[in-house]
Design a protein around this motif. Sequence first.
Motif, short mmCIF file in Angstrom:
data_model
loop_
_atom_site.label_atom_id
_atom_site.label_comp_id
_atom_site.label_asym_id
_atom_site.label_seq_id
_atom_site.Cartn_x
_atom_site.Cartn_y
_atom_site.Cartn_z
N ASP A 93 8.91 -47.23 -5.36
CA ASP A 93 8.36 -45.87 -5.36
C ASP A 93 8.92 -45.03 -6.50
O ASP A 93 8.24 -44.11 -6.98
CB ASP A 93 8.68 -45.18 -4.03
CG ASP A 93 8.01 -45.86 -2.84
OD1 ASP A 93 6.77 -46.02 -2.88
OD2 ASP A 93 8.72 -46.24 -1.89
N PHE A 94 10.14 -45.35 -6.93
CA PHE A 94 10.83 -44.43 -7.86
C PHE A 94 11.96 -45.16 -8.58
O PHE A 94 12.60 -46.06 -8.02
CB PHE A 94 11.41 -43.27 -7.04
CG PHE A 94 12.01 -42.15 -7.85
CD1 PHE A 94 11.20 -41.19 -8.43
CD2 PHE A 94 13.38 -42.04 -7.99
CE1 PHE A 94 11.75 -40.13 -9.16
CE2 PHE A 94 13.95 -40.99 -8.71
CZ PHE A 94 13.13 -40.04 -9.29
N THR A 95 12.20 -44.78 -9.84
CA THR A 95 13.38 -45.23 -10.56
C THR A 95 13.67 -44.25 -11.68
O THR A 95 12.85 -43.39 -12.01
CB THR A 95 13.22 -46.65 -11.12
OG1 THR A 95 14.52 -47.13 -11.51
CG2 THR A 95 12.31 -46.67 -12.34
N ALA A 96 14.86 -44.38 -12.28
CA ALA A 96 15.26 -43.60 -13.45
C ALA A 96 15.67 -44.56 -14.55
O ALA A 96 16.36 -45.55 -14.29
CB ALA A 96 16.42 -42.66 -13.09
N MET A 97 15.25 -44.27 -15.78
CA MET A 97 15.54 -45.13 -16.92
C MET A 97 15.88 -44.28 -18.14
O MET A 97 15.66 -43.06 -18.15
CB MET A 97 14.33 -46.00 -17.28
CG MET A 97 13.91 -47.03 -16.28
SD MET A 97 12.49 -47.99 -16.91
CE MET A 97 12.28 -49.19 -15.61
N VAL A 98 16.40 -44.94 -19.17
CA VAL A 98 16.51 -44.34 -20.49
C VAL A 98 15.31 -44.85 -21.31
O VAL A 98 14.69 -45.85 -20.94
CB VAL A 98 17.84 -44.70 -21.18
CG1 VAL A 98 19.01 -44.10 -20.40
CG2 VAL A 98 18.01 -46.21 -21.33
N PRO A 99 14.96 -44.18 -22.43
CA PRO A 99 13.78 -44.60 -23.19
C PRO A 99 13.78 -46.06 -23.62
O PRO A 99 12.72 -46.70 -23.61
CB PRO A 99 13.82 -43.66 -24.40
CG PRO A 99 14.49 -42.43 -23.90
CD PRO A 99 15.54 -42.92 -22.94
N MET A 100 14.94 -46.59 -24.00
CA MET A 100 15.00 -47.99 -24.42
C MET A 100 14.54 -48.92 -23.30
O MET A 100 13.82 -49.89 -23.53
CB MET A 100 16.42 -48.37 -24.85
CG MET A 100 16.57 -49.83 -25.26
SD MET A 100 18.29 -50.33 -25.48
CE MET A 100 18.89 -50.29 -23.78
#
Length: 359
Positions: A137-144
């Motif tokens: 449903d959801f996650t957090a990432m950096v652009p790379m």
Amino acid sequence: MLTDSLHPSFKFNGQNFTKKTLVIYAKGLITNGQEYEIAIGEFICEWLSNELLIKVTTSGSTGVPKTLYVTKQHMMNSAKATGNFFNVLAGSKVLLCLSANYIAGKMMLVRAMVLGWRLDVVVPQANPLQGIKATYDFTAMVPMQLKNAIKEINNIKKVIIGGAPISESLGHQIQTKKAKIYETYGMTETVSHIAIRRVNSKKRAFEDACFKALPNVILSTDNRGCLVVDAPLVSDGSIVTNDIVKLISPKKFKWKGRFDTIINSGGVKLYPEEIERKLQSVIKHRFIISWLSDEVLGQQLILLIEDPLLALKAEDIFNRVKLINTLKKYELPKQVFFLKEFKETDSGKVHREKNRNRI
């Protein structure tokens, strides 16, 4: 105490825990886990302790990393604001693929414990979705990570991106993705994001999307044009940033760049971050816009490119750059320099000052 209990729906890698069993599990990670698991175990123990403050470290991308102390109450307030804004509530299946050494990873753990998420954890690597068939449903990432996971990103319903701006080229690549992708604005001092912008909405172009403040956040600017944040639920007092913005209203802004990286070339203020977003489409190596002292211009605009083989040619780079129709005449670099390897901050970001000093 604030953290005497966990949300009853909270799961960690498919397992249910009480506060007592989670502490035991976390200590096991510290003793026997891999490096990223040790960081998770240490934070869980700190979070479930009787202390009211949490020690956090800034990324060091704009200077020497700093150690700060934030309150658990502010972190809980931030977690609830995120859950409500994105409608990611108890029982949601969520992926943690960021390091728990920094605020973004810590806050994913806090959200999971406070909101009752079913949290799965993977190694924080370049493509965290590689080999994963599950949907989330959801996650957090950096652009790379987003760039490397572009083929698998539709396995996530909602993705927040932080740590660095999304480049124009990456922004254009994600327009056809059904995953809802958001760029976040925030800092360690605000315990994660305080403003959001949707970057793959069909309603408006990537470049036109503004950052919108979360509820209970009021924005203004100082006499430098830098953003000032009033967010009483996550910070005591106003936070004066070094981010140059175009303030549209007390709830909306467009980010231009950092005050401490502005280049003044012949009286024209240039924002390296804005120029870099334009160059991303034609330069595939890592690079930064920087400057050298110049008797006539004051500061001469230059381009630094990381090239491990030192095989690139300046003439080829200039020819590519000149094809960018959004690049203004004074945004064209005067010189190109190549370095085998960029100096980085502790969090893996390019260290602007150290690399400029090598030229």
